[in-house]
Design a protein around this motif. Sequence first.
Motif, short mmCIF file in Angstrom:
data_model
loop_
_atom_site.label_atom_id
_atom_site.label_comp_id
_atom_site.label_asym_id
_atom_site.label_seq_id
_atom_site.Cartn_x
_atom_site.Cartn_y
_atom_site.Cartn_z
N ARG A 1 0.88 -1.26 -0.18
CA ARG A 1 -0.06 0.10 0.15
C ARG A 1 0.90 1.14 0.01
O ARG A 1 0.63 2.15 -0.90
CB ARG A 1 -1.06 -0.04 1.17
CG ARG A 1 -2.23 -0.63 0.97
CD ARG A 1 -2.98 -1.12 2.29
NE ARG A 1 -3.47 0.17 2.56
CZ ARG A 1 -4.42 0.51 2.37
NH1 ARG A 1 -5.36 0.19 1.23
NH2 ARG A 1 -5.06 1.91 2.64
N TYR A 2 2.04 1.28 0.80
CA TYR A 2 3.00 2.26 0.83
C TYR A 2 3.52 2.46 -0.40
O TYR A 2 3.58 3.80 -0.81
CB TYR A 2 3.87 2.40 2.02
CG TYR A 2 4.72 3.67 2.11
CD1 TYR A 2 4.19 4.82 2.71
CD2 TYR A 2 5.99 3.52 1.62
CE1 TYR A 2 5.19 5.78 2.70
CE2 TYR A 2 6.78 4.44 1.75
CZ TYR A 2 6.46 5.86 2.17
OH TYR A 2 7.24 6.90 2.22
N TYR A 3 4.04 1.69 -0.88
CA TYR A 3 5.05 1.80 -2.09
C TYR A 3 4.33 2.39 -3.28
O TYR A 3 4.65 3.09 -4.20
CB TYR A 3 5.82 0.42 -2.39
CG TYR A 3 6.78 0.75 -3.13
CD1 TYR A 3 7.93 1.36 -3.04
CD2 TYR A 3 6.88 0.07 -4.61
CE1 TYR A 3 9.10 1.52 -4.02
CE2 TYR A 3 7.80 0.29 -5.41
CZ TYR A 3 8.85 1.22 -5.16
OH TYR A 3 9.93 1.14 -6.18
N GLU B 1 1.78 5.70 -2.31
CA GLU B 1 2.47 7.01 -1.96
C GLU B 1 2.72 7.93 -2.97
O GLU B 1 3.22 7.59 -4.20
CB GLU B 1 3.89 6.74 -1.39
CG GLU B 1 4.79 7.89 -1.11
CD GLU B 1 3.99 8.66 0.32
OE1 GLU B 1 4.30 9.96 0.08
OE2 GLU B 1 3.27 8.19 0.96
N ASN C 1 4.91 10.39 -3.47
CA ASN C 1 6.26 10.71 -3.95
C ASN C 1 6.98 9.54 -4.58
O ASN C 1 7.99 9.93 -5.15
CB ASN C 1 7.05 11.00 -2.58
CG ASN C 1 6.54 12.17 -1.88
OD1 ASN C 1 5.97 13.01 -2.44
ND2 ASN C 1 6.51 12.17 -0.58
N VAL C 2 6.38 8.48 -4.64
CA VAL C 2 6.94 7.37 -5.46
C VAL C 2 6.94 7.38 -6.94
O VAL C 2 5.70 7.90 -7.30
CB VAL C 2 6.51 5.98 -4.83
CG1 VAL C 2 7.24 4.98 -5.80
CG2 VAL C 2 7.06 5.69 -3.39
#
Length: 105
Positions: A17-19, A22, A24-25
Amino acid sequence: MSWFMILGLAAIVFFNRYYFLEPNVKIKLPLIMNKMLNYSAPCLLTAICIPVVFFDGDNLKGVLDNSYIYAAIFCIVISIYLKRVLLSVIASLVFFYFINFLINQ
């Protein structure tokens, strides 16, 4: 289910979920993939919680003396009503321990 497995699954879901979600990725996924990732945490939690709520080993738990069912129903209702995750979790945990204390007396 062991704590190692639960924490491992939580780490995998958090990383996914974060990767991918996000901003900014720099990796951008198709819209359909982003929509599917939004459902990964509820699907994982459902897969973990259903056996805990309804089964005791290989046997199906009863309904009347099952504090897990009452706590799950309370959690759903309070989550719909409050719409705040942390407050819903705390209220559900308090309710679960209270109902568990009443049933196991």
